[in-house]
Design an enzyme around this catalytic site. Structure first.
Site, PDB file in Angstrom:
ATOM      1  CE1 TYR A   1       4.424  10.145   1.836  1.00 51.56           C
ATOM      2  CE2 TYR A   1       6.645   9.227   1.723  1.00 51.56           C
ATOM      3  CZ  TYR A   1       5.619   9.797   2.452  1.00 51.56           C
ATOM      4  OH  TYR A   1       5.786  10.029   3.794  1.00 51.56           O
TER       5      TYR A   1
ATOM      6  CD  GLU B   1       1.250  -2.000  10.743  1.00 51.98           C
ATOM      7  OE1 GLU B   1       1.560  -2.181   9.544  1.00 51.98           O
ATOM      8  OE2 GLU B   1       0.324  -1.248  11.098  1.00 51.98           O
TER       9      GLU B   1
ATOM     10  CB  CYS C   1      -0.953   7.943   6.789  1.00 52.31           C
ATOM     11  SG  CYS C   1      -1.193   8.538   8.453  1.00 52.31           S
ATOM     12  CG  HIS C   2       1.572   3.495  10.365  1.00 49.76           C
ATOM     13  ND1 HIS C   2       0.210   3.590  10.583  1.00 49.76           N
ATOM     14  CD2 HIS C   2       1.878   2.175  10.409  1.00 49.76           C
ATOM     15  CE1 HIS C   2      -0.274   2.368  10.757  1.00 49.76           C
ATOM     16  NE2 HIS C   2       0.714   1.495  10.652  1.00 49.76           N
TER      17      HIS C   2
ATOM     18  CG  ASN D   1      -5.124   9.588   7.524  1.00 55.87           C
ATOM     19  OD1 ASN D   1      -6.334   9.571   7.658  1.00 55.87           O
ATOM     20  ND2 ASN D   1      -4.369   8.515   7.703  1.00 55.87           N
TER      21      ASN D   1
END
Length: 190
Positions: free
Chosen positions: A124, A182, A155-156, A147
């Protein structure tokens, strides 16, 4: 103008919004688009969530959103999301309508979309620094929570600097699943 002399924010002049709900590995997603591009992705698209999101979009854009599963942009967004969840897509190539975010939030979301690739994470605070606002980590958290285009604007991929995964509007289990997809986290055992 309102009583304090500030311009009131009015709904966007009656812009057409189309929508559909698509299945995904993290549950049903509501996709909404304007003529400019994809404007909203909403998690857990139950009837209640769908009605809430469509009500807000209708108020914002001045017209009731129309269900349009055959709208080309929605079809393409659904196809790209399916490829992403199947592990065959790392980047989305969709026009985006940024009108549901503004100011700092939009700046942060655009940096996130262009500067944090598939399989990577950012803190962040680091993201705040990238947009010239060091020390604004909490404001970045608020931008992530607001978002309108999660998954597509990833945003993950924003995590705490101490290694915690942080919060997530779609729920922490959804964030864990996206990060596992991912390769950032191991797949859950069960």
């Amino acid at each position: 103008m309102n009583a304090t002399g500030q311009k009131e924010s009015a709904p966007d002049a009656s812009r057409r919004v189309v929508w559909d709900v698509v299945a995904s590995d993290i549950g049903p997603l509501l996709l909404a688009a304007t003529d400019e591009g994809l404007v909203q992705v909403a998690f857990h698209a139950t009837d209640a969530v769908r009605d809430d999101v469509l009500g807000r979009l209708g108020s914002r854009f001045g017209a009731e959103p129309a269900e349009a599963p055959d709208a080309p942009l929605l079809v393409e967004a659904g196809r790209q999301l399916a490829e992403y969840f199947a592990g065959r897509r790392r980047d989305f190539a969709l026009p985006l309508d940024w009108s549901l975010s503004a100011g700092f939030n939009r700046e942060v979301l655009r940096e996130l979309a262009s500067g944090v690739p598939y399989g990577a994470v950012v803190g962040y605070g680091e993201l705040a620094g990238r947009v010239g606002q060091p020390g604004a980590a909490q404001a970045v958290g608020a931008a992530m929570g607001a978002n309108p285009l999660p998954v597509v604007v990833p945003c993950h991929r924003v995590v705490e600097r101490d290694g915690g995964i942080g919060g997530f509007g779609g729920g922490l289990e959804t964030k864990r699943r996206l990060l596992a997809l991912e390769g950032v986290l191991p797949e859950p055992l069960f």
